[in-house]
Every structure is written in structure tokens, then in C-alpha cells.
Design a protein around this motif. Structure first.
Motif, PDB file in Angstrom:
ATOM      1  N   TYR A  54      80.913  31.409 -67.651  1.00  0.00           N
ATOM      2  CA  TYR A  54      80.030  31.655 -66.500  1.00  0.00           C
ATOM      3  C   TYR A  54      79.267  32.965 -66.612  1.00  0.00           C
ATOM      4  O   TYR A  54      78.173  33.094 -66.057  1.00  0.00           O
ATOM      5  CB  TYR A  54      80.765  31.537 -65.160  1.00  0.00           C
ATOM      6  N   TYR A  55      79.810  33.938 -67.343  1.00  0.00           N
ATOM      7  CA  TYR A  55      79.018  35.161 -67.528  1.00  0.00           C
ATOM      8  C   TYR A  55      77.814  34.869 -68.434  1.00  0.00           C
ATOM      9  O   TYR A  55      76.701  35.319 -68.181  1.00  0.00           O
ATOM     10  CB  TYR A  55      79.868  36.272 -68.140  1.00  0.00           C
ATOM     11  N   LEU A  56      78.076  34.097 -69.495  1.00  0.00           N
ATOM     12  CA  LEU A  56      76.979  33.789 -70.413  1.00  0.00           C
ATOM     13  C   LEU A  56      75.931  32.913 -69.744  1.00  0.00           C
ATOM     14  O   LEU A  56      74.754  32.980 -70.081  1.00  0.00           O
ATOM     15  CB  LEU A  56      77.515  33.097 -71.665  1.00  0.00           C
ATOM     16  N   LYS A  57      76.385  32.079 -68.783  1.00  0.00           N
ATOM     17  CA  LYS A  57      75.438  31.194 -68.098  1.00  0.00           C
ATOM     18  C   LYS A  57      74.318  32.008 -67.462  1.00  0.00           C
ATOM     19  O   LYS A  57      73.136  31.650 -67.578  1.00  0.00           O
ATOM     20  CB  LYS A  57      76.183  30.377 -67.029  1.00  0.00           C
ATOM     21  N   VAL A  58      74.691  33.121 -66.832  1.00  0.00           N
ATOM     22  CA  VAL A  58      73.670  33.965 -66.201  1.00  0.00           C
ATOM     23  C   VAL A  58      72.699  34.481 -67.251  1.00  0.00           C
ATOM     24  O   VAL A  58      71.473  34.454 -67.072  1.00  0.00           O
ATOM     25  CB  VAL A  58      74.334  35.135 -65.446  1.00  0.00           C
ATOM     26  N   ILE A  59      73.240  34.933 -68.389  1.00  0.00           N
ATOM     27  CA  ILE A  59      72.376  35.479 -69.444  1.00  0.00           C
ATOM     28  C   ILE A  59      71.450  34.387 -69.985  1.00  0.00           C
ATOM     29  O   ILE A  59      70.250  34.611 -70.190  1.00  0.00           O
ATOM     30  CB  ILE A  59      73.243  36.068 -70.578  1.00  0.00           C
ATOM     31  N   VAL A  60      72.016  33.168 -70.191  1.00  0.00           N
ATOM     32  CA  VAL A  60      71.207  32.060 -70.695  1.00  0.00           C
ATOM     33  C   VAL A  60      70.080  31.748 -69.726  1.00  0.00           C
ATOM     34  O   VAL A  60      68.928  31.571 -70.114  1.00  0.00           O
ATOM     35  CB  VAL A  60      72.089  30.822 -70.920  1.00  0.00           C
ATOM     36  N   TYR A  61      70.388  31.718 -68.442  1.00  0.00           N
ATOM     37  CA  TYR A  61      69.357  31.423 -67.443  1.00  0.00           C
ATOM     38  C   TYR A  61      68.263  32.464 -67.486  1.00  0.00           C
ATOM     39  O   TYR A  61      67.085  32.158 -67.318  1.00  0.00           O
ATOM     40  CB  TYR A  61      69.966  31.363 -66.038  1.00  0.00           C
ATOM     41  N   MET A  62      68.648  33.736 -67.700  1.00  0.00           N
ATOM     42  CA  MET A  62      67.637  34.795 -67.680  1.00  0.00           C
ATOM     43  C   MET A  62      66.711  34.701 -68.879  1.00  0.00           C
ATOM     44  O   MET A  62      65.499  34.873 -68.761  1.00  0.00           O
ATOM     45  CB  MET A  62      68.314  36.174 -67.662  1.00  0.00           C
ATOM     46  N   PHE A  63      67.287  34.446 -70.063  1.00  0.00           N
ATOM     47  CA  PHE A  63      66.497  34.581 -71.284  1.00  0.00           C
ATOM     48  C   PHE A  63      65.980  33.255 -71.837  1.00  0.00           C
ATOM     49  O   PHE A  63      64.995  33.235 -72.529  1.00  0.00           O
ATOM     50  CB  PHE A  63      67.318  35.296 -72.361  1.00  0.00           C
ATOM     51  N   GLU A 103      67.577  39.926 -49.179  1.00  0.00           N
ATOM     52  CA  GLU A 103      68.533  39.241 -50.059  1.00  0.00           C
ATOM     53  C   GLU A 103      68.163  37.770 -50.223  1.00  0.00           C
ATOM     54  O   GLU A 103      68.940  36.864 -49.954  1.00  0.00           O
ATOM     55  CB  GLU A 103      69.965  39.380 -49.524  1.00  0.00           C
ATOM     56  N   LYS A 104      66.940  37.528 -50.708  1.00  0.00           N
ATOM     57  CA  LYS A 104      66.484  36.139 -50.794  1.00  0.00           C
ATOM     58  C   LYS A 104      66.889  35.477 -52.103  1.00  0.00           C
ATOM     59  O   LYS A 104      67.191  34.298 -52.146  1.00  0.00           O
ATOM     60  CB  LYS A 104      64.952  36.081 -50.643  1.00  0.00           C
ATOM     61  N   PHE A 105      66.846  36.244 -53.197  1.00  0.00           N
ATOM     62  CA  PHE A 105      67.017  35.610 -54.503  1.00  0.00           C
ATOM     63  C   PHE A 105      68.388  35.933 -55.073  1.00  0.00           C
ATOM     64  O   PHE A 105      68.542  36.878 -55.827  1.00  0.00           O
ATOM     65  CB  PHE A 105      65.914  36.080 -55.456  1.00  0.00           C
ATOM     66  N   VAL A 106      69.385  35.143 -54.703  1.00  0.00           N
ATOM     67  CA  VAL A 106      70.733  35.457 -55.170  1.00  0.00           C
ATOM     68  C   VAL A 106      71.383  34.299 -55.921  1.00  0.00           C
ATOM     69  O   VAL A 106      72.538  34.405 -56.312  1.00  0.00           O
ATOM     70  CB  VAL A 106      71.664  35.866 -54.012  1.00  0.00           C
ATOM     71  N   THR A 107      70.668  33.177 -56.122  1.00  0.00           N
ATOM     72  CA  THR A 107      71.297  32.110 -56.894  1.00  0.00           C
ATOM     73  C   THR A 107      70.925  32.272 -58.366  1.00  0.00           C
ATOM     74  O   THR A 107      69.975  32.974 -58.709  1.00  0.00           O
ATOM     75  CB  THR A 107      70.836  30.724 -56.414  1.00  0.00           C
ATOM     76  N   ILE A 108      71.709  31.602 -59.207  1.00  0.00           N
ATOM     77  CA  ILE A 108      71.458  31.724 -60.648  1.00  0.00           C
ATOM     78  C   ILE A 108      70.082  31.163 -60.978  1.00  0.00           C
ATOM     79  O   ILE A 108      69.392  31.664 -61.859  1.00  0.00           O
ATOM     80  CB  ILE A 108      72.557  30.997 -61.437  1.00  0.00           C
ATOM     81  N   ASP A 109      69.663  30.118 -60.255  1.00  0.00           N
ATOM     82  CA  ASP A 109      68.363  29.508 -60.529  1.00  0.00           C
ATOM     83  C   ASP A 109      67.216  30.499 -60.355  1.00  0.00           C
ATOM     84  O   ASP A 109      66.183  30.374 -61.002  1.00  0.00           O
ATOM     85  CB  ASP A 109      68.152  28.299 -59.608  1.00  0.00           C
ATOM     86  N   ASP A 110      67.399  31.455 -59.431  1.00  0.00           N
ATOM     87  CA  ASP A 110      66.342  32.441 -59.231  1.00  0.00           C
ATOM     88  C   ASP A 110      66.161  33.334 -60.450  1.00  0.00           C
ATOM     89  O   ASP A 110      65.132  33.992 -60.588  1.00  0.00           O
ATOM     90  CB  ASP A 110      66.669  33.328 -58.020  1.00  0.00           C
ATOM     91  N   TYR A 111      67.181  33.377 -61.314  1.00  0.00           N
ATOM     92  CA  TYR A 111      67.125  34.293 -62.448  1.00  0.00           C
ATOM     93  C   TYR A 111      66.425  33.681 -63.654  1.00  0.00           C
ATOM     94  O   TYR A 111      66.328  34.313 -64.683  1.00  0.00           O
ATOM     95  CB  TYR A 111      68.549  34.717 -62.846  1.00  0.00           C
ATOM     96  N   ARG A 112      65.964  32.430 -63.505  1.00  0.00           N
ATOM     97  CA  ARG A 112      65.307  31.773 -64.634  1.00  0.00           C
ATOM     98  C   ARG A 112      64.096  32.551 -65.107  1.00  0.00           C
ATOM     99  O   ARG A 112      63.234  32.914 -64.313  1.00  0.00           O
ATOM    100  CB  ARG A 112      64.829  30.377 -64.198  1.00  0.00           C
ATOM    101  N   GLY A 113      64.070  32.774 -66.406  1.00  0.00           N
ATOM    102  CA  GLY A 113      62.849  33.261 -67.025  1.00  0.00           C
ATOM    103  C   GLY A 113      62.461  34.692 -66.720  1.00  0.00           C
ATOM    104  O   GLY A 113      61.349  35.092 -67.017  1.00  0.00           O
ATOM    105  N   ILE A 114      63.347  35.502 -66.142  1.00  0.00           N
ATOM    106  CA  ILE A 114      62.944  36.887 -65.888  1.00  0.00           C
ATOM    107  C   ILE A 114      63.373  37.796 -67.030  1.00  0.00           C
ATOM    108  O   ILE A 114      63.090  38.983 -67.022  1.00  0.00           O
ATOM    109  CB  ILE A 114      63.530  37.416 -64.562  1.00  0.00           C
ATOM    110  N   GLY A 115      64.063  37.220 -68.008  1.00  0.00           N
ATOM    111  CA  GLY A 115      64.678  38.014 -69.075  1.00  0.00           C
ATOM    112  C   GLY A 115      63.741  38.985 -69.752  1.00  0.00           C
ATOM    113  O   GLY A 115      64.006  40.187 -69.800  1.00  0.00           O
ATOM    114  N   PHE A 116      62.620  38.473 -70.263  1.00  0.00           N
ATOM    115  CA  PHE A 116      61.738  39.349 -71.037  1.00  0.00           C
ATOM    116  C   PHE A 116      60.686  40.008 -70.166  1.00  0.00           C
ATOM    117  O   PHE A 116      59.908  40.822 -70.634  1.00  0.00           O
ATOM    118  CB  PHE A 116      61.092  38.547 -72.163  1.00  0.00           C
ATOM    119  N   LYS A 117      60.660  39.611 -68.877  1.00  0.00           N
ATOM    120  CA  LYS A 117      59.679  40.215 -67.989  1.00  0.00           C
ATOM    121  C   LYS A 117      60.138  41.601 -67.523  1.00  0.00           C
ATOM    122  O   LYS A 117      59.326  42.502 -67.357  1.00  0.00           O
ATOM    123  CB  LYS A 117      59.483  39.311 -66.778  1.00  0.00           C
ATOM    124  N   TYR A 118      61.441  41.747 -67.302  1.00  0.00           N
ATOM    125  CA  TYR A 118      61.989  43.035 -66.851  1.00  0.00           C
ATOM    126  C   TYR A 118      63.119  43.465 -67.781  1.00  0.00           C
ATOM    127  O   TYR A 118      64.269  43.551 -67.352  1.00  0.00           O
ATOM    128  CB  TYR A 118      62.501  42.938 -65.420  1.00  0.00           C
TER     129      TYR A 118
END
Lengths: 488, 171
Positions: free
Chosen positions: A426-435, A356-371
Motif C-alpha cells: 500500500y505504500y508503493l501504491k501511493v507512489i505508483v499513483y503519483m508517478f 482538505e478536498k484532495f485526500v484520496t489516492i485517486d487525487d494523487y494521479r499524475g502529480i509525480g513529475f509536476k511537483y
């Protein structure tokens, strides 16, 4: 069907679950390390068999009380049991690889999960307060252990201990309230208490009754995380293993609501005006605290913890409305919440990686189109939690808010809409961080490994979120049919 | 006889308070024992002989023994001492006072007085009759609860949860 076989039929899914849980405990010690997966397979099989037996013996037209007035055999029981079994099924699927990755123990996990399901079932089908309490205790005891399932992880220990101590206090308060009701009416069965209360108007205003019911509400308010009894939620969700947090966010909440609906409408139908005021304040507090608390969270699990408080508040609107639409709205929302929240926790459990290492929103940066096979379902779940149209969350909120509006709770509905607008942020924040955000160090996105089973269950959840959002009428009709048995 | 009930009622409260203010664990446990025994006497005085005996056997007997064993295991020389700050005290006293006041208000404020239940309900025969007819299902289902508790205590209590497999590898 003879009465004798009816007794067993009404309790058959629980018997099946219990028998398979015992079987797992007998088989598991003899399995070698790499064969341990077999226990999880048995538990999934048990849940499927229990689901089929639940489907085979529906009671759609009559409400029967079996086992000497201990359990109800009606469509409400059937539908809620189906909901719980679905929860168990999806949680076991998510746990399949998770347990192996985190090096935990599948045997204990599966049997505790099956026992927790029995506890949830008992809460929904019970016709007697003592039965409800035992169901609640079985469920709570299993979840305490599951919360601390990572024995060597300090956060998991903290989570289990906090949940255990606060849960123990709330159970004691609940039991104290039940004993007041027993002293007041001399019986513990739902019908018996309702009969005594309906006889004299002098009963209704009595402080003794008020105190008993108030204590019962405190006990259930703790289980479903209503403000001001919500303080444990974020800490416990953060520390518990992610799959267990997912289970805790939907399981005990659904079971708590199932039992609360029965108690409020079968024991206290006449006293509802007294309680409405309390429910209204609690709902406002719950929605605001949940949504405002979630805004500042960096940890995704904590964020979903606060959001689960907020969703408990939305569902309370159905009880406040107190009509068929509100009640069926609650049941529909429980189904919708099951798919969207469990799905979201499932994706998080995949993203976080070993330990359980990657659980902050920052960890989700840029993974949107990768997975995309994982991030698109996650986006659907989050949009549904926010209540965007075409998803199940929107329909659920629409029915609940509509029911409250029809009963002239204008101010409350306005606050609820405002609260869900806050939640969009805050829900959209996660999506924005991902994509839309790139990782802090270029090319350092998290590595994601997932199994086919986990991907399959994520896709199942996403499918049902969309399906219920587009074609809600079938489930809504079933819920309406079920809540008729509550005698509204 | 009337005076006995008052004596034991006051004793149980005094023991309960003593339990909170004692600093050594063993004294806390013994005060709890005193409290349990006084309550058992109250039960017996109310003709609930069976419940009174259960209270003596289960709480004053077996549960106390467990407590004492745990205390001797964890703290054999009585080194652990509790410290109570005055802020904590005010907090506890105010909460307890609040609940007590609420209960007094509720019990004396309600129009319908709680009636004493016929003491024949408390006989062992009546109890077992109900336990094995009406309350059979809850009685049996509690076994699941106990089973879950056992699983939990083994799971958390055992030092190494390893499989036979792993041991072979280590050896």
C-alpha cells in the motif's frame, strides 16, 4: 550545583514551555487578524529555547530524582524530551501556513500545542504514577481539543467526540489500575512500588497486582493504539485537521512508549515473563490488523492511520525482547517514525488544498513529475515507512527485529517481516499513483500551493530520514546510553 | 453502627442501578445525588471524615448543581427520554457482571489482604502536609490541566470566534 537549583534545572524546559504558552494567551487577543502569525512564531521560539535549555543541562552519568521524588533527571529524560520538542518544532512549522489556509486560530493552536508538549514531557520524566497520570491527562485534553479544532467541520467534531469519549474511558481504566497498585503497595512512586514488589515472591503471583498492571496496560495501549484498543485511530486521524493528525500519530505514541518503558522496567522488572505472552499476542494482532486494514483504504489519512497502528506493533517487539538493544531500538524507531510520518502528513497537508478536498489516492494521479520537490520527499517517507534499505525506517526495523530474534522469538519476527511485506504494497501504491498513472480526466491534476516554510520542513524531514538511514550509529549510541538508566 | 454501613452500601448500589433505569434526566441526576451521599456516609464511617465532607461538598453540592443547571438549560420541560433496548441491557449487564466477577475473584483470591490504612492519614493536617510537600508538583501542574480544559470549553462553546478586525469590516 546545589540541590535547590538542580530542582529547577531538571524542570526548566517545562517551565519555559508553560511560561511561553501563557504569554501567547496574553498576547494573542491584542493581535490583529494578519498579525496572528506572531503567536506561532512565539511558540516556535519557546520550543527552541526549551530545546537549548535541555541541551545545556544534560545529566549523562547520574540518575537523580528531584521534586520530592516526582521526576527523574537523567539522560533518558533528556533524550525523550529532545524528541518531543523536535515533534513540537516540526508540527508548528507545518501548522504555520496550514492554520492560515484553513482559517483557524493560531493563538489557541500554539498554546495548546505547548501544553501538550508539557504533558508529554511529564509522562517521560515522571517518577510517580500520579505525575504520569496528570501528564497523560494534559496531553489527552489538549489533543481532544486539537482534534476538533475545525469547529464547523462535522468530521472534525466527530473525531474529537470519539476520541474524547474513548479516551475518557481509557483514562478511567488507567486510574483504576493505579488505585489497585496503590492499595496493594501503599505507595505511588516507581521506586517505592518496585521495592515492595522485590521484597516477597508472594507478591508476584497475586491477581490484584495482575489486575492493576493489566489496567495500566489497557490505558497506555489505548494511547499508543495497540490492538485490540486501536479502533479509534482511523476515524480520529481522518476527521482531525491534517497537521493535528500528524501530531497525534507521533506525539502521544512517543509519550506513551516513553512512560510505558519506564513503568515496565522500573516498576515491574521481575514480572516481565508474565507480561511477555500478552505483549506477543498484542504485537501480532496490532501488526496484522494495521497492515491488512491499510490495504483497502482509499483515503490517504486513513491509510496512514492504519499504518500508524502497524508501527506501534513493530515497536512492541523491543519491549518483548527486553534488552538494551530492543529498548534503544524503540527510541531510535520513535525518532525515525517522527521524521518519516510527520513528513508524510506534512506533504499530505500541502496536497489536500483548502478545505482538505484532495485526500484520496485517486487525487494523487499524475502529480509525480509536476511537483518533484514534494513528491520525491513523500516517496522517501513512504519507502522508509515500508522499511526499504538506506532509510531510517529500515534501520529501526532491523534493530527491533534483530533484538527480538536474539531473544528467540523466531515466529514473531517472521510475522513482523510478513506484515512489513504487506505494507510495501500500500505504500508503493501511493507512489505508483503519483508517478505512473495519469489523471482520470487528462490535464485535471490537483493544483498545489505551498509556502517556503512547509517546503523547508518537508526537506528537513527527508534529510533526516536519509541521514538516519545512512549513519544511524550516533543516535543508536545515544539511545543505548539513555536506556541504561531504565536499569535493564 | 455496623448495620448503618450495610444500609448505606446497599443504598448506594440501588441508587446507582436506579440511575441507569430512570427515563427522565432529572431523575437520573437525583439518583446520582443519592449515590454520592451514600458513598459520603461510607467515607465518614471509615473515619475518612475529610474525604467524606469533600464528597458531599464537591460532588453532592457543586457538581450536582452544575448538572441541574445544564438539565434545565437543555431540557426545561423534561421532554428528552431515554429508551433502553433489551439487547443493550444484556450487553451492559454482562459487561458489568464480568468486571464485578473479576474484582471479586481478585480481591478474595489474593494471598496478601489489603490492609486498612491508619485513619490518621486522613486528617486535614496530614493531608495538607502531603499536598504542599511531596505532592506539590502534581498539585501545581493540575492547574495547567484545568487551564487546558477552560481553553477547550471556551473554544467549543463560543458561538462566534471573531477578531475585532472582522467586526469592524462587518459593521
Amino acid at each position: 550545583m546545589s540541590t535547590k537549583s538542580l530542582i529547577y534545572v531538571s524542570f526548566l524546559p517545562e517551565i519555559i514551555l508553560g511560561a511561553f504558552a501563557l504569554l501567547i494567551m496574553c498576547v494573542d487577543p491584542f493581535l490583529k487578524k494578519r498579525e496572528k502569525v506572531f503567536s506561532t512564531i512565539i511558540s516556535i521560539f519557546a520550543i527552541v529555547v526549551a530545546f537549548i535549555s535541555n541541551l545545556l543541562f544534560l545529566s549523562r552519568d547520574a540518575s537523580l530524582i528531584t521534586f520530592n521524588g516526582m521526576i527523574y533527571f537523567d539522560f533518558y529524560s533528556n533524550l525523550l524530551r529532545g524528541l518531543f520538542l523536535l515533534i513540537g518544532f516540526l508540527v508548528s512549522l507545518f501548522a504555520f501556513k496550514y492554520i492560515e489556509r484553513e482559517d483557524l486560530f493560531p493563538g489557541e493552536f500554539s498554546s495548546l500545542l505547548l501544553f501538550a508538549l508539557i504533558g508529554m514531557d511529564l509522562m517521560a520524566i515522571s517518577a510517580n504514577l500520579i505525575m504520569t497520570f496528570i501528564g497523560l491527562e494534559i496531553l489527552s485534553m489538549s489533543t481532544y481539543i486539537l482534534a476538533g479544532f475545525k469547529r464547523k467541520n462535522l468530521k472534525s467534531n466527530e473525531s474529537a467526540l470519539k476520541y474524547f469519549i474513548l479516551g475518557g474511558v481509557s483514562s478511567a481504566i488507567l486510574l483504576y489500575g493505579i488505585s489497585f497498585l496503590y492499595g496493594f503497595t501503599g505507595t505511588l512512586s516507581y521506586r517505592g512500588i518496585a521495592n515492595v514488589l522485590s521484597k516477597g515472591s508472594g507478591f508476584i503471583g497475586s491477581p490484584l497486582l495482575f489486575l492493576g498492571m493489566g489496567m495500566i496496560l489497557v490505558g497506555f495501549g489505548f494511547k499508543i493504539a495497540l490492538a485490540p484498543f486501536h479502533v479509534w485511530t482511523p476515524d480520529v486521524y481522518e476527521g482531525a485537521p491534517t497537521v493535528v493528525s500528524g501530531f497525534m500519530s507521533v506525539g502521544p505514541k512517543a509519550a506513551g512508549y516513553a512512560a510505558l518503558l519506564r513503568i515496565v522496567f522500573q516498576i515491574f522488572p521481575f514480572t516481565l515473563p508474565l507480561w511477555r505472552e500478552l505483549f506477543v499476542y498484542s504485537a501480532i494482532l496490532t501488526m496484522l490488523i494495521g497492515n491488512l486494514g491499510a490495504i483497502i483504504q482509499k483515503n490517504v489519512k486513513r491509510l496512514l492511520g492504519y499504518s500508524s497502528i502497524a508501527h506501534a506493533g513493530y515497536m512492541l517487539l523491543g519491549i518483548i525482547a527486553a534488552d538494551v538493544m530492543g529498548m534503544s531500538g524503540i527510541i531510535f524507531y520513535l525518532f525515525a517514525y517522527l521524521f518519516m510520518n510527520l513528513g508524510a502528513f506534512g506533504v499530505i497537508s500541502i496536497f489536500e488544498g483548502k478545505g482538505e478536498k484532495f485526500v484520496t489516492i485517486d487525487d494523487y494521479r499524475g502529480i509525480g513529475f509536476k511537483y518533484p520537490q514534494l513528491t520525491f520527499p513523500l516517496s522517501i517517507f513512504l519507502l522508509s515507512l515500508a522499511g526499504i534499505p538506506l532509510t531510517a525506517g529500515f534501520v529501526g526495523k532491523f534493530v527491533l527485529f534483530g533484538a527480538a530474534l536474539m531473544e528467540n522469538h523466531m515466529g514473531l519476527v517472521l510475522i513482523a517481516i510478513l506484515a512489513s511485506l504487506i505494507s510495501v504494497y500500500y505504500y508503493l501504491k501511493v507512489i505508483v499513483y503519483m508517478f505512473m498513472k495519469s489523471p482520470i480526466i487528462e490535464g485535471e491534476e490537483i493544483e498545489v500551493r505551498y509556502s517556503g516554510v512547509a517546503l523547508f520542513s518537508v526537506l528537513v524531514c527527508a534529510f533526516f530520514v536519509l541521514y538516519l538511514g545512512l549513519f544511524p550509529s550516533y543516535l543508536l549510541n545515544l539511545s543505548k546510553e539513555a536506556v541504561v538508566f531504565l536499569g535493564i | 453502627m455496623e448495620i448503618l454501613i450495610y444500609i448505606f452500601a446497599i443504598l448506594s448500589v440501588l441508587f446507582a442501578i436506579n440511575m441507569l433505569i430512570q427515563k427522565k434526566m432529572i431523575n437520573v441526576a437525583l439518583s446520582l445525588l443519592g449515590c454520592m451521599v451514600s458513598i459520603a456516609v461510607l467515607f465518614i464511617y471509615l473515619y475518612a471524615t475529610f474525604v467524606g465532607m469533600l464528597q458531599l461538598i464537591v460532588y453532592a453540592g457543586s457538581v450536582m448543581v452544575l448538572f441541574l443547571i445544564i438539565i434545565t438549560l437543555l431540557d426545561p420541560f423534561g421532554k428528552i427520554k431515554y429508551t433502553f433496548t433489551s439487547r443493550l441491557w444484556t450487553f451492559f449487564v454482562s459487561i458489568i457482571g464480568l468486571i464485578f466477577g473479576l474484582l471479586l475473584y481478585v480481591i478474595y483470591g489474593s494471598e496478601k489482604k489489603v490492609e486498612a490504612i491508619n485513619s490518621s492519614h486522613f486528617s486535614i493536617k496530614a493531608l495538607s502536609d502531603r499536598l504542599f510537600t511531596i505532592y506539590l508538583l502534581p498539585f501545581e501542574v493540575i492547574s495547567i490541566l484545568i487551564l487546558v480544559g477552560i481553553i477547550g470549553s471556551i473554544y467549543f462553546g463560543k458561538k462566534n470566534l471573531t477578531d475585532g478586525d472582522e467586526d469592524e469590516n462587518n459593521a
